[in-house]
Design an enzyme around this catalytic site. Structure first.
Site, PDB file in Angstrom:
ATOM      1  N   CYS A  22      -1.713   1.784  -2.939  1.00  0.00           N
ATOM      2  CA  CYS A  22      -2.686   3.010  -2.705  1.00  0.00           C
ATOM      3  C   CYS A  22      -1.758   4.111  -2.835  1.00  0.00           C
ATOM      4  O   CYS A  22      -2.428   5.114  -3.463  1.00  0.00           O
ATOM      5  CB  CYS A  22      -3.371   2.521  -1.342  1.00  0.00           C
ATOM      6  SG  CYS A  22      -3.493   0.945  -0.773  1.00  0.00           S
TER       7      CYS A  22
ATOM      8  N   GLU B 235      -7.015   1.943 -13.310  1.00  0.00           N
ATOM      9  CA  GLU B 235      -6.279   3.024 -12.673  1.00  0.00           C
ATOM     10  C   GLU B 235      -5.097   3.395 -13.605  1.00  0.00           C
ATOM     11  O   GLU B 235      -5.026   4.719 -13.457  1.00  0.00           O
ATOM     12  CB  GLU B 235      -6.132   2.697 -11.243  1.00  0.00           C
ATOM     13  CG  GLU B 235      -7.383   2.706 -10.244  1.00  0.00           C
ATOM     14  CD  GLU B 235      -7.167   2.341  -9.042  1.00  0.00           C
ATOM     15  OE1 GLU B 235      -7.984   2.633  -8.104  1.00  0.00           O
ATOM     16  OE2 GLU B 235      -6.280   1.779  -8.612  1.00  0.00           O
TER      17      GLU B 235
ATOM     18  N   GLU C 183     -26.041  14.711  -4.079  1.00  0.00           N
ATOM     19  CA  GLU C 183     -27.591  15.052  -3.798  1.00  0.00           C
ATOM     20  C   GLU C 183     -28.507  13.989  -4.616  1.00  0.00           C
ATOM     21  O   GLU C 183     -29.408  13.842  -4.229  1.00  0.00           O
ATOM     22  CB  GLU C 183     -27.920  16.469  -3.635  1.00  0.00           C
ATOM     23  CG  GLU C 183     -28.184  16.876  -5.192  1.00  0.00           C
ATOM     24  CD  GLU C 183     -28.543  18.437  -5.249  1.00  0.00           C
ATOM     25  OE1 GLU C 183     -29.303  18.855  -4.576  1.00  0.00           O
ATOM     26  OE2 GLU C 183     -27.733  19.231  -5.896  1.00  0.00           O
TER      27      GLU C 183
ATOM     28  N   HIS D 149     -27.047  21.088  -1.811  1.00  0.00           N
ATOM     29  CA  HIS D 149     -27.146  21.668  -3.156  1.00  0.00           C
ATOM     30  C   HIS D 149     -26.024  22.746  -3.497  1.00  0.00           C
ATOM     31  O   HIS D 149     -25.997  23.724  -2.433  1.00  0.00           O
ATOM     32  CB  HIS D 149     -28.618  22.109  -3.531  1.00  0.00           C
ATOM     33  CG  HIS D 149     -28.958  22.681  -4.822  1.00  0.00           C
ATOM     34  ND1 HIS D 149     -28.957  21.775  -5.770  1.00  0.00           N
ATOM     35  CD2 HIS D 149     -29.066  23.849  -5.448  1.00  0.00           C
ATOM     36  CE1 HIS D 149     -29.330  22.296  -6.971  1.00  0.00           C
ATOM     37  NE2 HIS D 149     -29.308  23.776  -6.725  1.00  0.00           N
TER      38      HIS D 149
ATOM     39  N   CYS E 281       0.720  -1.129  -0.062  1.00  0.00           N
ATOM     40  CA  CYS E 281      -0.103  -0.121  -0.087  1.00  0.00           C
ATOM     41  C   CYS E 281       0.863   1.235   0.069  1.00  0.00           C
ATOM     42  O   CYS E 281       0.628   2.065  -0.727  1.00  0.00           O
ATOM     43  CB  CYS E 281      -1.108   0.001   1.232  1.00  0.00           C
ATOM     44  SG  CYS E 281      -2.003   1.519   1.448  1.00  0.00           S
TER      45      CYS E 281
ATOM     46  N   LYS F 155      -0.030   5.310  -5.808  1.00  0.00           N
ATOM     47  CA  LYS F 155      -0.999   5.331  -6.890  1.00  0.00           C
ATOM     48  C   LYS F 155      -1.937   6.757  -6.997  1.00  0.00           C
ATOM     49  O   LYS F 155      -2.210   7.516  -7.748  1.00  0.00           O
ATOM     50  CB  LYS F 155      -1.964   3.896  -6.977  1.00  0.00           C
ATOM     51  CG  LYS F 155      -2.934   3.927  -7.873  1.00  0.00           C
ATOM     52  CD  LYS F 155      -4.525   4.263  -7.572  1.00  0.00           C
ATOM     53  CE  LYS F 155      -5.017   3.796  -6.190  1.00  0.00           C
ATOM     54  NZ  LYS F 155      -5.635   2.669  -6.015  1.00  0.00           N
TER      55      LYS F 155
ATOM     56  N   TYR G 101      -9.301  -3.446 -11.576  1.00  0.00           N
ATOM     57  CA  TYR G 101      -9.279  -2.242 -11.031  1.00  0.00           C
ATOM     58  C   TYR G 101      -7.871  -1.390 -11.129  1.00  0.00           C
ATOM     59  O   TYR G 101      -7.754  -0.254 -11.724  1.00  0.00           O
ATOM     60  CB  TYR G 101      -9.737  -1.864  -9.702  1.00  0.00           C
ATOM     61  CG  TYR G 101      -8.839  -2.099  -8.483  1.00  0.00           C
ATOM     62  CD1 TYR G 101      -8.251  -1.036  -8.007  1.00  0.00           C
ATOM     63  CD2 TYR G 101      -8.815  -3.404  -7.933  1.00  0.00           C
ATOM     64  CE1 TYR G 101      -7.520  -1.327  -6.973  1.00  0.00           C
ATOM     65  CE2 TYR G 101      -7.738  -3.693  -6.747  1.00  0.00           C
ATOM     66  CZ  TYR G 101      -7.340  -2.567  -6.174  1.00  0.00           C
ATOM     67  OH  TYR G 101      -6.672  -2.768  -5.221  1.00  0.00           O
TER      68      TYR G 101
HETATM   69  C1  LIG Z   1      -1.108  -0.802  -7.647  1.00  0.00           C
HETATM   70  C2  LIG Z   1      -1.935  -1.212  -6.233  1.00  0.00           C
HETATM   71  C3  LIG Z   1      -2.931  -0.383  -6.075  1.00  0.00           C
HETATM   72  C4  LIG Z   1      -3.580  -0.407  -4.903  1.00  0.00           C
HETATM   73  N1  LIG Z   1      -4.477   0.274  -4.444  1.00  0.00           N
HETATM   74  C5  LIG Z   1      -5.596   0.251  -3.267  1.00  0.00           C
HETATM   75  C6  LIG Z   1      -6.232   1.112  -2.957  1.00  0.00           C
HETATM   76  O1  LIG Z   1      -6.342   2.224  -3.351  1.00  0.00           O
HETATM   77  N2  LIG Z   1      -6.925   0.975  -1.912  1.00  0.00           N
HETATM   78  C7  LIG Z   1      -6.712  -0.377  -1.170  1.00  0.00           C
HETATM   79  O2  LIG Z   1      -7.640  -0.451  -0.153  1.00  0.00           O
HETATM   80  N3  LIG Z   1      -6.033  -1.153  -1.240  1.00  0.00           N
HETATM   81  C8  LIG Z   1      -5.220  -1.118  -2.581  1.00  0.00           C
HETATM   82  N4  LIG Z   1      -4.289  -2.227  -2.874  1.00  0.00           N
HETATM   83  C9  LIG Z   1      -4.083  -3.248  -2.115  1.00  0.00           C
HETATM   84  C10 LIG Z   1      -3.459  -3.052  -1.079  1.00  0.00           C
HETATM   85  O3  LIG Z   1      -2.224  -2.678  -1.312  1.00  0.00           O
HETATM   86  C11 LIG Z   1      -3.322  -4.598  -0.331  1.00  0.00           C
HETATM   87  O4  LIG Z   1      -4.225  -5.013  -0.026  1.00  0.00           O
HETATM   88  C12 LIG Z   1      -2.553  -4.439   1.085  1.00  0.00           C
HETATM   89  O5  LIG Z   1      -1.347  -3.857   1.090  1.00  0.00           O
HETATM   90  C13 LIG Z   1      -2.535  -5.762   1.655  1.00  0.00           C
HETATM   91  O6  LIG Z   1      -1.718  -5.679   2.963  1.00  0.00           O
HETATM   92  P1  LIG Z   1      -1.004  -6.871   3.298  1.00  0.00           P
HETATM   93  O7  LIG Z   1      -0.542  -6.459   4.717  1.00  0.00           O
HETATM   94  O8  LIG Z   1      -1.860  -8.129   3.205  1.00  0.00           O
HETATM   95  O9  LIG Z   1       0.239  -7.160   2.603  1.00  0.00           O
HETATM   96  P2  LIG Z   1       1.415  -5.917   2.096  1.00  0.00           P
HETATM   97  O10 LIG Z   1       1.060  -4.713   2.154  1.00  0.00           O
HETATM   98  O11 LIG Z   1       1.610  -6.381   0.699  1.00  0.00           O
HETATM   99  O12 LIG Z   1       2.644  -6.373   2.913  1.00  0.00           O
HETATM  100  C14 LIG Z   1       3.477  -7.464   2.613  1.00  0.00           C
HETATM  101  C15 LIG Z   1       4.795  -7.397   3.153  1.00  0.00           C
HETATM  102  O13 LIG Z   1       5.436  -8.360   3.408  1.00  0.00           O
HETATM  103  C16 LIG Z   1       6.808  -8.482   2.887  1.00  0.00           C
HETATM  104  N5  LIG Z   1       7.078  -9.540   2.936  1.00  0.00           N
HETATM  105  C17 LIG Z   1       6.806 -10.674   2.020  1.00  0.00           C
HETATM  106  N6  LIG Z   1       7.358 -12.070   2.016  1.00  0.00           N
HETATM  107  C18 LIG Z   1       8.191 -11.834   3.049  1.00  0.00           C
HETATM  108  C19 LIG Z   1       9.245 -12.441   3.793  1.00  0.00           C
HETATM  109  N7  LIG Z   1       9.363 -13.913   3.452  1.00  0.00           N
HETATM  110  N8  LIG Z   1       9.929 -12.013   4.572  1.00  0.00           N
HETATM  111  C20 LIG Z   1       9.868 -10.854   5.158  1.00  0.00           C
HETATM  112  N9  LIG Z   1       9.072 -10.016   4.348  1.00  0.00           N
HETATM  113  C21 LIG Z   1       7.989 -10.140   3.671  1.00  0.00           C
HETATM  114  C22 LIG Z   1       6.576  -7.531   1.810  1.00  0.00           C
HETATM  115  O14 LIG Z   1       7.640  -6.976   1.459  1.00  0.00           O
HETATM  116  C23 LIG Z   1       5.642  -6.435   2.033  1.00  0.00           C
HETATM  117  O15 LIG Z   1       6.347  -5.326   2.844  1.00  0.00           O
HETATM  118  C24 LIG Z   1      -3.546  -1.818  -4.041  1.00  0.00           C
HETATM  119  C25 LIG Z   1      -2.593  -2.851  -4.501  1.00  0.00           C
HETATM  120  C26 LIG Z   1      -1.687  -2.450  -5.636  1.00  0.00           C
HETATM  121  C27 LIG Z   1      -0.861  -3.431  -5.999  1.00  0.00           C
END
Ligand SMILES: Cc1cc2nc3c(=O)[nH]c(=O)nc-3n(C[C@H](O)[C@H](O)[C@H](O)COP(=O)(O)OP(=O)(O)OC[C@H]3O[C@@H](n4cnc5c(N)ncnc54)[C@H](O)[C@@H]3O)c2cc1C
Length: 452
Positions: free
Chosen positions: A48, A181, A440, A435, A43, A51, A177
């Site tokens: 997010c 976007e 609205e 308005h 994110c 973006k 999406y």
């Molecule tokens: C282009 C794009 C736009 C988006 N826009 C939106 C939006 O507008 N609104 C919205 O709500 N959501 C949006 N999302 C989705 C949102 O980013 C994800 O749903 C959210 O980040 C998920 O959180 P998470 O904690 O599951 O994983 P993540 O945020 O992906 O975090 C996972 C973390 O784990 C780390 N990791 C992975 N494997 C290992 C490992 N073995 N050891 C140590 N670290 C590791 C990664 O480096 C990462 O930092 C978007 C996603 C993308 C790709």
């Protein structure tokens, strides 16, 4: 106190992992969190946040044109990709530092490196082994590029924000999406943008009227939108990339963005030695408390293949910490989760699509409207807003609200609260409008929609 190094070891410092770690530490648990890439996860770094910053940048493109009708003698200034990209980098670095500080402040220890599970209570990070009573996998998702000749020339959402030079000709492949976007962003920034989708209509899972309206509006905005077509191959030549399509056409491009889907990020996690079940979609299987089939290992967020949104991962992280370390029973309520697609204009949606509502309720009533937003009476822009309410006739409850128009994300957030509170159409009808606004219209739609 247990004999483990930690009460909780979280793998992945993204939305869900950081929230779970901070809250667990706040409840007094001894917490460590492993991260090998960036603080704040997808994110903050490649999702997010960057973006939305790029969406703002893209909107200026239209803004300069629209201003003329309001008396501004505005010649469109030159867009400098390097300024946007580098300012974005500075802002993300600031956010990364805030995340780090929040974890420090909560007393969670950051382990720099890739986490790999050795056994039910041991995680390897770097050369070091750490033990924990509970392990939480919050490793998120990872973009996936399918196999085809030349796929090494495609980039994903991980790379597109930081390209060295602005892609004057961009081909985007995908109909979700994220693809939509990015098409809006690069079209708004001035790239010649082509979006390809293999199916008959993009944005699968959204309301059918929104999908059709979006296709019309996005095409009008200048994106070369092509359905029922896919990429056969990509070749690199002196003048850039040549993209061969399945319909026999060819496109020339400076970059090809693949946004055809994300998969659970499981690489190197060591799950093959564990009892953790990975389902046929490649995501970790969990129960309602985010337990995997290994009792000490939990998983939440995108890695479980649920609703892939930041607020969902945050809510799951909080529920996990409260249940496991706060002595509270809390479940995430997945009903009526609002969401937006930050294309131009924006899509905002909450509740059931028409198709879902028809399958779920015996009798539904639809209210629809489409109009030219007031701003465009003077800007001259050929852009239309669309709004739709879906009502369950038996209860009069509003069970679906869909919109494409200015500020749809901001509007739908408020509507979602009303819907969760059980608002009926009668309540919408007795609410006075603000308005003049686009919003609205949601409280002035009186006549049910009649099919032709
Ligand atoms: C282009 C794009 C736009 C988006 N826009 C939106 C939006 O507008 N609104 C919205 O709500 N959501 C949006 N999302 C989705 C949102 O980013 C994800 O749903 C959210 O980040 C998920 O959180 P998470 O904690 O599951 O994983 P993540 O945020 O992906 O975090 C996972 C973390 O784990 C780390 N990791 C992975 N494997 C290992 C490992 N073995 N050891 C140590 N670290 C590791 C990664 O480096 C990462 O930092 C978007 C996603 C993308 C790709």
């Amino acid at each position: 106190m247990s004999n483990f190094d930690y009460d909780l070891l979280v793998i992945g410092a993204g939305s869900g992992g950081v929230r779970a770690a901070r809250m667990a530490a706040g409840f007094g648990a001894r917490v460590a969190i492993a991260e090998d890439r960036y603080m704040g996860g997808t994110c903050v770094n490649v999702g997010c946040v960057p973006k939305k910053l790029y969406v703002y940048a893209a909107q200026f493109g239209k803004g300069f044109e629209d201003a003329r009708g309001f008396g501004w003698d505005s010649n469109k200034p030159r867009f400098d990709w390097a300024v946007l990209r580098d300012n974005k980098k500075t802002e993300i670095a600031r956010l990364n530092a805030i995340y780090r500080k929040m974890l420090d402040g909560a007393g969670a220890q950051l382990l720099n490196g890739r986490g790999s599970i050795i056994d039910a209570h041991t995680v390897e990070v770097g050369e070091q082994h750490y033990t924990a009573e509970k392990i939480l996998i919050a490793t998120g998702g990872w973009p996936h590029i399918p196999d085809f000749p030349g796929n090494q020339y495609a980039v994903t959402s991980n790379e597109i924000f930081d390209l060295d030079s602005f892609p004057e000709r961009l081909v985007i492949v995908g109909g979700g999406y994220i693809a939509v976007e990015f098409a809006g962003i690069f079209n708004g920034l001035g790239a010649h943008t082509t979006q390809l989708y293999r199916g008959p209509l993009f944005l699968r899972g959204f309301d059918v009227d929104i999908r059709a309206h979006a296709a019309r509006e996005i095409a009008k905005s200048g994106v070369d939108l092509r359905f029922e077509v896919n990429v056969r191959s990509i070749r690199q030549g002196a003048a850039g990339l040549t993209v061969e399509l399945t319909d026999g056409n060819q496109l020339q491009a400076d970059a090809v963005l693949y946004a055809t889907g994300r998969k659970a990020h499981l690489a190197g996690l060591g799950l093959e030695n564990m009892r953790v079940v990975v389902n046929e979609r490649g995501a970790i299987e969990v129960d309602a408390q985010y337990r995997t089939s290994e009792p000490s290992i939990f998983a939440l967020g995108d890695v479980t293949g649920g609703i892939e949104l930041t607020p969902v991962a945050l809510a799951e992280g909080m529920a996990f910490a409260r249940c496991n370390f706060g002595g509270l029973q809390q479940h995430v309520d997945y009903e009526f989760i609002p969401t937006a697609v930050f294309c131009q204009p924006t899509i905002g949606t909450v509740g059931f699509t028409e198709e879902e509502a028809r399958a779920r309720f015996e009798n539904i009533r639809l209210f629809k409207t489409s109009f030219r937003p007031m701003k465009h009476t003077l800007s001259g822009r050929d852009e239309k807003a669309f709004m739709k309410l879906i009502v369950d006739v038996a209860t009069d409850r509003v069970v679906g609200v869909h919109m494409m128009g200015p500020d749809a994300g901001e509007i739908i957030q408020g509507i979602a609260i009303a819907m969760r509170a059980g608002a009926t159409k009668a309540i919408f009808d007795t609410t006075l409008g603000i308005h003049p606004t686009t919003a609205e219209e949601f409280v002035t739609m009186r006549e049910p929609w009649m099919e032709d």
